[in-house]
Motif scaffolding. Structure first.
Motif, PDB file in Angstrom:
ATOM      1  N   GLY A 114       0.761  -1.239   0.000  1.00 34.46           N
ATOM      2  CA  GLY A 114       0.000   0.000   0.000  1.00 34.46           C
ATOM      3  C   GLY A 114       0.795   1.293   0.000  1.00 34.46           C
ATOM      4  O   GLY A 114       0.297   2.317  -0.454  1.00 34.46           O
ATOM      5  N   LEU A 115       2.029   1.267   0.529  1.00 36.65           N
ATOM      6  CA  LEU A 115       2.791   2.505   0.612  1.00 36.65           C
ATOM      7  C   LEU A 115       3.140   3.034  -0.776  1.00 36.65           C
ATOM      8  O   LEU A 115       3.544   2.265  -1.652  1.00 36.65           O
ATOM      9  CB  LEU A 115       4.086   2.298   1.401  1.00 36.65           C
ATOM     10  N   PRO A 116       3.014   4.343  -0.979  1.00 44.64           N
ATOM     11  CA  PRO A 116       3.439   4.907  -2.259  1.00 44.64           C
ATOM     12  C   PRO A 116       4.961   4.851  -2.367  1.00 44.64           C
ATOM     13  O   PRO A 116       5.666   4.868  -1.353  1.00 44.64           O
ATOM     14  CB  PRO A 116       2.945   6.347  -2.193  1.00 44.64           C
ATOM     15  N   ARG A 117       5.455   4.793  -3.571  1.00 43.70           N
ATOM     16  CA  ARG A 117       6.916   4.798  -3.765  1.00 43.70           C
ATOM     17  C   ARG A 117       7.502   6.182  -3.521  1.00 43.70           C
ATOM     18  O   ARG A 117       8.630   6.307  -3.084  1.00 43.70           O
ATOM     19  CB  ARG A 117       7.267   4.348  -5.183  1.00 43.70           C
ATOM     20  N   ASP A 118       6.717   7.188  -3.841  1.00 50.76           N
ATOM     21  CA  ASP A 118       7.217   8.548  -3.764  1.00 50.76           C
ATOM     22  C   ASP A 118       6.420   9.346  -2.736  1.00 50.76           C
ATOM     23  O   ASP A 118       5.201   9.452  -2.843  1.00 50.76           O
ATOM     24  CB  ASP A 118       7.117   9.213  -5.146  1.00 50.76           C
TER      25      ASP A 118
END
Length: 192
Positions: A91-95
């Motif tokens: 779920g975490l965004p890359r940026d």
């Protein structure tokens, strides 16, 4: 007195000022733990909220929620509760531009973060809320050591920055933090 002035509300004026000093408006924040403060953040930032309590998922319409129930992780020879690692990985965004640590709740504990720092970017500032509590303060110190980064400690939160902060930034944050401290009730402060 506004909710921003009282520190036992999720995001107080000191923390919000720190965020504003560290990243520009319209930047992206990942926050561990969500609540009333999320509504404040989403007015100026894109927010991804990691939340273990399903009742809080979706609380703020403008945040992007990542439901990560509490699981057991191993840390320092012990089994401790922390967010579901698979949910975070998926779920975490890359940026993103800042990590705000205000969860899991103090009753659950935040030591699992130390075991799972690899899940998060190291080139962004970290704001750790509630470091007036001994446990959270120790986590902030250990994170700064592990990351080999400067630690800025204010009365109820800390900052770990990838760069040295300017004197003017520190002064603005300290001024806001002290404004909050001056408004606190003695019984509340005495509980720590």
């Amino acid at each position: 007195m506004s909710d921003l002035t009282k520190s036992h509300f999720p995001i107080d004026l000191g923390v919000l000022t720190a965020v504003r000093q560290l990243i520009p408006e319209n930047s992206t924040i990942v926050e561990l733990g969500s609540g009333n403060g999320t509504n404040l953040l989403t007015k100026q930032y894109k927010v991804y909220s990691v939340e273990d309590n399903e009742n809080w998922v979706g609380y703020c319409d403008d945040s992007n929620y990542i439901h990560a129930p509490i699981k057991t992780v191993e840390y320092d020879g012990s089994k401790i509760p922390w967010y579901d690692i698979e949910a975070l990985q998926n779920g975490l965004p890359r940026d993103y531009d800042l990590l705000l640590i205000d969860g899991p709740s103090g009753k659950i504990g935040r030591s699992g973060l130390l075991r799972n720092l690899h899940l998060f970017r190291k080139d962004v500032p970290f704001v750790i809320d509630d470091t007036l509590r001994k446990h959270e303060c120790q986590i902030a110190r250990e994170m700064a050591f592990l990351l080999n980064r400067p630690l800025y400690v204010f009365w109820n939160f800390s900052i770990i920055s990838p760069t040295v902060l300017e004197k003017e930034q520190i002064a603005r944050i300290q001024k806001a933090a002290l404004q909050v401290l001056d408004s606190e009730d003695i019984p509340y402060l005495s509980s720590y």
